[in-house]
Design a protein around this motif. Structure first.
Motif, short mmCIF file in Angstrom:
data_model
loop_
_atom_site.label_atom_id
_atom_site.label_comp_id
_atom_site.label_asym_id
_atom_site.label_seq_id
_atom_site.Cartn_x
_atom_site.Cartn_y
_atom_site.Cartn_z
N GLY A 182 0.82 -1.21 0.00
CA GLY A 182 0.00 0.00 0.00
C GLY A 182 0.84 1.24 0.00
N THR A 183 1.82 1.32 0.93
CA THR A 183 2.65 2.52 1.00
C THR A 183 3.37 2.76 -0.32
OG1 THR A 183 3.00 1.89 3.29
CG2 THR A 183 4.29 3.74 2.48
N ALA A 235 2.50 1.76 -3.25
CA ALA A 235 1.55 2.22 -4.27
C ALA A 235 1.22 3.69 -4.06
CB ALA A 235 0.27 1.38 -4.21
N GLY A 236 1.05 4.05 -2.78
CA GLY A 236 0.75 5.45 -2.46
C GLY A 236 1.85 6.37 -2.93
N LEU A 237 3.09 5.98 -2.61
CA LEU A 237 4.23 6.82 -3.02
C LEU A 237 4.29 6.95 -4.53
CD1 LEU A 237 7.00 5.56 -0.56
CD2 LEU A 237 6.06 7.87 -0.68
N ALA A 241 1.63 9.22 -5.74
CA ALA A 241 1.92 10.62 -5.49
C ALA A 241 2.83 11.18 -6.57
CB ALA A 241 2.58 10.77 -4.13
N LYS A 242 3.69 10.31 -7.09
CA LYS A 242 4.65 10.77 -8.08
C LYS A 242 3.97 11.14 -9.40
CE LYS A 242 9.18 9.23 -9.58
NZ LYS A 242 10.20 10.16 -9.20
N ILE A 243 2.97 10.40 -9.75
CA ILE A 243 2.39 10.65 -11.08
C ILE A 243 0.97 11.21 -11.05
CG2 ILE A 243 3.78 8.93 -12.31
CD1 ILE A 243 1.23 7.13 -12.10
N ALA A 244 0.37 11.22 -9.84
CA ALA A 244 -1.05 11.60 -9.81
C ALA A 244 -1.22 13.09 -10.02
CB ALA A 244 -1.65 11.21 -8.48
N SER A 245 -2.42 13.46 -10.38
CA SER A 245 -2.73 14.88 -10.44
C SER A 245 -3.73 15.17 -9.33
CB SER A 245 -3.33 15.24 -11.78
OG SER A 245 -4.40 14.37 -12.05
N PRO A 246 -3.28 15.87 -8.31
CA PRO A 246 -4.19 16.17 -7.20
C PRO A 246 -5.36 17.00 -7.70
CG PRO A 246 -2.16 17.43 -7.01
CD PRO A 246 -1.98 16.49 -8.15
N ALA A 264 -5.51 20.77 -9.29
CA ALA A 264 -4.19 21.19 -9.74
C ALA A 264 -4.07 21.06 -11.26
CB ALA A 264 -3.12 20.38 -9.04
#
Ligand code: SF4
Lengths: 170, 762
Positions: free
Chosen positions: B16-17, B19-21, B24-29, B32
């Protein structure tokens, strides 16, 4: 019994994904979001040597550097590389009269003002904050954009009022 | 827990962690996104503001403004520093104009009525259909030979929009154009006509005066041109900019206003007796031989009845005070007397304003620097619609009740809210078979219409204003759109033109202006050609026009010319009051005098839909988001009323309920209620908030001037309930109370002591 284990696994997974996401978003540089079009700065700024401000035209005149408008892209891509699948995507946005929903790589909170104009006028190079964009096929954030990072530069360069709250939080 | 399970959980956690990391690297919050323009607008840099010079229309003062526009949105308004009226200042109402522009309750497109009149229920229609319907009705009316049964009630417009509307009505064939707003200074104008021969409001040169005697003129909040006059007042208090003596302010009014709170002396004369007081002061000036002008004998005879002793009794002002004011007024040069809404609003309010001008004449103030400066004729002459007797609302009400109004246009004004109910204005509008409104909001008046044609706000429109009062010279201010219309609204001028065109025939021929903008420019070219100073100011008309837009208007660079005018005995002798003003309601059942006054934020009610203005603490009481009745502590004690109690205020014309505010700065025999709240329409912010005191006033329109006598009734008070904390209609104040418990925050120092302090000590 197995079901219970599965459920707990699932919950742990969800929680840790969120934690991981938050950690990554806050502390790791190198955020490299996937963009709606695989625009490559390597081809444009690198291989073809187009200066940054050819596209980001407002950097010298405004707090925003400006994202190139879609017409600007089409100005070249009406003729250049029109069969590439990525350019076809661009063409579709243009034909649909839709702006391209780029994803922000550098996302500052609303309570900070970062004026591009002042930094360019002070003689800073774009690369000092944005890194060597010309070698990035997909743009990554190389600076943390945390307050400490801003301040350390302000102090190192002895910026007038560089430590004043109101300099950035206006 | 089994060891194996534990390991599974650890595994899940790690995955999980990770995947989360990675995410975060490629996601678009959310939020934004970086949205580019498809095609960028011309002359616009994102992040760099463009400032447009224009005019504020939040009240009648006509201040010059600058609107800051970023990416096509108006973000902030400031006063135009070049503008001679407000000199860069802007009041709270001016600041909050943005909340009219971006108000969530704006009318977004044309609508036709789908509920009862007054219900405010409408369904959207297209502009085409709306204009066709209205033009069709109007054409039908004139084809039947009933053109003179069309009525137009509009806000008062001193610029070319007013001229266009007047042209529209006369080309259509109707003389029934009324310009109506609650505060139009009609008595002041009329008295000007009587005394100095011009109904144009003069310029009161407060800046250069040394002694200012004000009869209920609350120029610090709302009167006439509050920003300009307050600026002058600030200068006066500092010796007119030069190193000379600081001017003195004496305020005569039964209820202390913000201006009164700033005065050196507050004289709470008995309500309605102010004209008597003024004339007693005048008589005193003559009796003591202070008057330096001609005809002293005739003046003396004329003013003989206003004896010191009897006036003192009638006005409840000590005889010594009257003599002292007379002495100071006549012996200080220059001095100045002004009379505000409170004075104008009694029955026979003209007499009060005439008395003010008599005083100014006797003290030698008319046409003197620091006194009353007669303005030159305005660049754009006021048309027939501006003649006072044409502006009377009784004209429309009587005509309609007699069946002589078949169609009505309500243009940007709200008579249903501002005219007392007892006027039968509602019945009069109901009698009209077709009502159309040009409006920005569904307010009490536009809710009575069958079709609503939505209009631009003044930030989205073209126009101009020829300021009244000028500043001793003519001032013309231009209105230009700072932003493109936010909704499907039109310029009011364009609506008149479109309606004329759609009717065809001669009317259409006369209105071949194209757009209002073209009409405006053409009219300005005419002005430019006929005005020497303008023609000399720039090379060509194009240059002139561009400069006009750049500066926000046109005004000569010269200083005001002074022209003396004498007030003659003959002109005023029929306008002197025999006794103090009378009030409706007998003293035994209605023991208190009721005064109503424009609230600093709401003005005539138009500010009530702005959250900023609701939130803005009243300057005297610190009340927010509501209305109140001001009661003297003595009166309150007698009636056992406490702060915040719900009380009922009754007059012979009706009663309202609202919370009580115990206010020490009002006479015990008087209560006061601010105007502006108590809307039954006008959007979610204004609606059902507080009470409207205008509802319970008698309808008395001055026969000569047409001014509404708002302060002409008595009232009674009774307690309805105890203060309820936190309930919707409780009294909310931004100040907990009026006491500082000995903490000595407020330093009090007399002007004489103040003068002794050296600059470095301040
Ligand atoms: S006094 Fe205030 S509301 Fe009136 S025009 Fe000036 S700024 Fe606007």
């Amino acid at each position: 019994m197995r079901i219970r284990t599965l459920i707990i696994c699932f919950i742990v997974l969800v929680v840790t994904v969120l934690i991981g996401y938050k950690l990554g978003d806050t502390y790791l540089t190198g955020r490299t979001p996937v963009q709606p079009i695989e625009f490559s700065h390597v081809i444009h700024a690198g291989d073809n040597g187009i200066p940054c401000q050819y596209c980001h035209i407002y950097a010298e005149r405004s707090r925003h550097s400006g994202v190139p408008n879609v017409r600007k892209c089409m100005g070249c891509h009406n003729v250049i590389k029109t069969d590439s699948p990525e350019i076809k995507k661009l063409k579709k946005y243009w034909d649909d009269k839709e702006p391209i929903p780029w994803v922000k790589v550098h996302n500052l909170p609303d309570h900070v003002v970062y004026p591009h104009k002042r930094h360019i006028k002070a003689g800073l190079q774009c690369t000092e904050c944005h890194g060597d964009v010309a070698s990035m096929p997909r743009v990554s954030r190389v600076s943390s954009l945390k307050m400490g990072w801003c301040l350390s530069c302000h102090m190192e360069k002895k910026v007038e009022n560089g430590r004043d709250c109101w300099t950035c939080h206006i | 827990m089994k060891r194996r399970d534990f390991l599974k959980y650890i595994g899940a956690g790690v995955v999980g962690t990770g995947a989360g990391l990675a995410a975060a690297k490629i996601a678009s919050p959310p939020g934004a996104k970086l949205i580019p323009y498809l095609i960028p607008p011309k002359d616009m840099i994102p992040g760099v503001a463009t400032w447009y010079a224009s005019v504020c229309r939040q009240c009648g003062a006509g201040c010059g403004i600058l609107v800051k526009v970023l990416e096509g949105r108006a973000k902030k308004v400031e006063g135009n520093p070049l503008h001679p009226v407000n000199k860069g200042g802007l009041c709270a109402r001016g600041q909050s104009g943005l909340q009219a522009l971006y108000n969530p309750d704006r009318i977004v497109g044309p609508m036709k009525r789908s509920g009862d009149r007054g219900s405010g229920r409408y369904t959207p229609i297209s502009w085409d259909e709306a204009l066709k319907t209205v033009a069709g009705k109007l054409k039908g009316l004139s084809d039947d030979g009933n053109a003179d049964k069309l009525w137009l009630v509009s806000s008062s417009e001193r610029g070319h929009l007013g001229k266009l509307a007047e042209e529209f009505m006369s080309a259509y064939g109707s003389k029934n154009h009324i310009e109506y707003d609650l505060f139009q200074n009609k008595n002041l104008k009329y008295a000007g006509g009587v005394t100095v021969g011009t109904e144009d409001v003069p310029f009161y040169d407060i800046e250069n005066t040394k002694y200012l005697l004000s009869f209920g003129a609350d120029f610090a909040s709302t009167w006439l041109s509050p920003v300009g006059l307050s600026h002058g007042y600030g200068q006066m208090r500092q010796g007119g900019g030069k190193k000379s003596k600081r001017g003195v302010l004496v305020q005569v009014e039964p209820r202390m206003s913000l201006t009164g709170a700033n005065a050196d002396k507050w004289v709470p004369a008995r309500p309605g007796s102010e004209a008597i007081l003024a004339l007693a002061i005048a008589r005193e000036i003559l009796a003591k031989g202070y008057y330096r002008g001609s005809n002293a004998g005739a003046w003396k005879t004329l003013l003989a009845p206003y004896k010191l002793a009897s006036a003192s009794k009638a006005t409840d002002v000590a005889a010594e005070t009257i003599s002292k004011i007379a002495y100071d007024l006549a012996k200080t040069t220059p001095s100045l007397v002004i009379g505000g809404d409170a004075l104008s609003s009694y029955k026979d309010g003209i007499s009060g304003q005439v008395a003010v001008n008599i005083l100014n004449h006797l003290a030698g103030n008319i046409g003197r620097k620091g006194g009353v400066l007669i303005n030159p004729e305005r660049l754009l002459k006021a048309g027939k619609r501006a003649i006072l007797k044409n502006q009377k609302m009784t004209r429309f009400i009587d005509a309609s009740l007699a069946g002589n109004a078949k169609a009505l246009i309500i243009d940007n004004t709200n008579p249903v809210f501002t005219i007392p109910k007892s006027s039968k204005i509602m019945q009069a509008i109901r009698e009209v078979s077709f009502v159309v409104s040009f409006a920005t909001f569904i307010d009490e008046s536009s809710a009575m219409s069958d079709i609503i044609l939505p209009t631009n706000t003044f930030y989205e429109d073209w126009g101009d204003d020829f300021t009244e009062p000028g500043v001793g010279m003519g001032v013309a201010t231009i209105m230009q759109p700072a932003v493109a219309p936010v909704f499907k609204t039109k310029s009011r001028g364009d609506i008149y033109i479109a309606l004329a065109k759609a009717q065809g025939g001669k009317l259409a021929d006369k209105f071949d202006h194209g757009t209002f903008n073209k009409y405006l420019k053409k009219s300005w070219k005419k002005l430019y050609n006929s005005n020497k100073a303008m023609a000399n100011s720039a090379l060509t008309f194009t240059d002139f026009w561009n400069r006009l837009l750049e500066n926000g208007g046109w005004w000569p660079k010269s200083t005001p010319r002074t022209r003396t005018r004498n007030v003659s005995v003959a002109s005023v002798k029929n306008y002197l009051p025999k006794a103090a003003a009378k009030f409706e309601g007998d003293k035994s059942s209605y023991p208190l005098n009721l005064l109503v006054y424009p609230s600093t934020g709401m003005y005539d009610g138009r500010g009530a839909n702005s959250p900023w203005l609701q939130e803005f603490p009243d300057t005297m009481t610190a009340v927010v988001w509501g209305s109140w009745v001001e009661i003297n502590p003595k009166t309150a004690e007698k009636l056992k009323i406490k702060e915040g109690d719900t009380v009922s205020v009754s007059t012979p014309s009706g009663s309202i309920e609202l919370p009580a505010h115990i206010y020490a700065a009002i006479r015990p025999d008087t209560i006061a209620i601010p105007i502006g709240q108590g809307h039954t329409q006008y959007g979610r912010i204004a609606k059902d908030r507080g009470a409207n005191p205008l509802e319970i006033l008698p309808f008395i329109e001055d026969k000569k001037s047409g001014e509404l006598a708002l302060n002409s009734t008595r009232a009674s008070l009774s307690r309805k309930g105890r203060a309820k904390k936190g309930s919707d209609d409780s009294l909310v104040r931004a100040a907990a109370n009026n006491f500082e418990y000995g903490r000595d925050y407020t330093k009090i120092i007399s002007p004489a002591e103040f003068a002794k302090i050296g600059k470095e000590d301040v």
